[in-house]
Design a protein around this motif. Structure first.
Motif, PDB file in Angstrom:
ATOM      1  N   THR A 248       0.828  -1.199   0.000  1.00 53.88           N
ATOM      2  CA  THR A 248       0.000   0.000   0.000  1.00 53.88           C
ATOM      3  C   THR A 248       0.866   1.255   0.000  1.00 53.88           C
ATOM      4  N   ALA A 249       0.230   2.362  -0.370  1.00 47.44           N
ATOM      5  CA  ALA A 249       0.800   3.688  -0.206  1.00 47.44           C
ATOM      6  C   ALA A 249      -0.233   4.497   0.558  1.00 47.44           C
TER       7      ALA A 249
ATOM      8  N   ARG B  65      -6.832  12.510   8.502  1.00 45.64           N
ATOM      9  CA  ARG B  65      -7.308  11.476   7.586  1.00 45.64           C
ATOM     10  C   ARG B  65      -6.203  11.069   6.617  1.00 45.64           C
ATOM     11  N   SER B  66      -6.134   9.788   6.360  1.00 39.69           N
ATOM     12  CA  SER B  66      -5.192   9.305   5.360  1.00 39.69           C
ATOM     13  C   SER B  66      -5.937   8.444   4.349  1.00 39.69           C
ATOM     14  N   LEU B  67      -5.428   8.424   3.158  1.00 39.85           N
ATOM     15  CA  LEU B  67      -5.976   7.620   2.082  1.00 39.85           C
ATOM     16  C   LEU B  67      -5.015   6.463   1.863  1.00 39.85           C
ATOM     17  N   ILE B  68      -5.490   5.255   2.070  1.00 41.16           N
ATOM     18  CA  ILE B  68      -4.656   4.063   1.910  1.00 41.16           C
ATOM     19  C   ILE B  68      -4.999   3.451   0.564  1.00 41.16           C
ATOM     20  N   VAL B  69      -3.984   3.298  -0.277  1.00 45.77           N
ATOM     21  CA  VAL B  69      -4.166   2.835  -1.650  1.00 45.77           C
ATOM     22  C   VAL B  69      -3.417   1.518  -1.826  1.00 45.77           C
ATOM     23  N   GLU B  70      -4.095   0.506  -2.331  1.00 43.72           N
ATOM     24  CA  GLU B  70      -3.434  -0.758  -2.631  1.00 43.72           C
ATOM     25  C   GLU B  70      -2.677  -0.605  -3.941  1.00 43.72           C
TER      26      GLU B  70
ATOM     27  N   THR C 187      -9.068   1.555  -2.486  1.00 44.42           N
ATOM     28  CA  THR C 187      -8.726   2.561  -1.483  1.00 44.42           C
ATOM     29  C   THR C 187      -9.630   2.435  -0.268  1.00 44.42           C
ATOM     30  N   VAL C 188      -9.121   2.863   0.878  1.00 44.73           N
ATOM     31  CA  VAL C 188      -9.912   3.032   2.090  1.00 44.73           C
ATOM     32  C   VAL C 188      -9.398   4.277   2.799  1.00 44.73           C
ATOM     33  N   LEU C 189     -10.253   4.844   3.626  1.00 49.16           N
ATOM     34  CA  LEU C 189      -9.828   5.974   4.446  1.00 49.16           C
ATOM     35  C   LEU C 189      -9.351   5.456   5.781  1.00 49.16           C
TER      36      LEU C 189
END
Length: 112
Positions: free
Chosen positions: A42-43, A76-81, A67-69
């Motif tokens: 993830t990033a 808040r962060s955005l987690i991206v696979e 993506t999930v928050l």
């Protein structure tokens, strides 16, 4: 006969909506679980204060990224696979969606 059709519609349509929402919620929960597992690449991006994450998620989802928050150090962060090879593409998508003052994009695991 018409009353039966109306009764079926009044009960059936809300039931279908509830089932669809339930499925959507379960799918979102599975995605969140998968993205928080240590073996998933993830990033994570800290969403700037005042920035709505919805357009960022939409753009990434349209590009086939999950993506999930989450909650990062700055809120808040955005987690991206994404694999390591896709980080530049994710960065580019985020930079296209963000206001110019929020660029450059730095992920949480990068030094600024």
């Amino acid at each position: 006969m018409i009353f039966v059709a109306i009764a079926v519609a009044l009960v059936g349509i809300p039931a279908l909506i509830i089932l669809a929402l339930r499925q959507w919620g379960q799918q979102d929960a599975r995605t969140e679980t998968r993205l928080h597992q240590s073996q998933t690449h993830t990033a994570s991006y800290d969403v700037p204060a005042g920035q709505d994450p919805a357009p960022l998620r939409t753009a990434l989802n349209h590009a086939s990224f999950s993506t999930v928050l989450g909650h990062g150090d700055a809120g808040r962060s955005l987690i991206v696979e994404c694999d390591e090879a896709d980080r530049a593409r994710v960065r580019n998508i985020l930079e296209q969606e963000l206001p110019r003052h929020a660029i450059p994009v730095h992920f949480q695991d990068e030094s600024v």
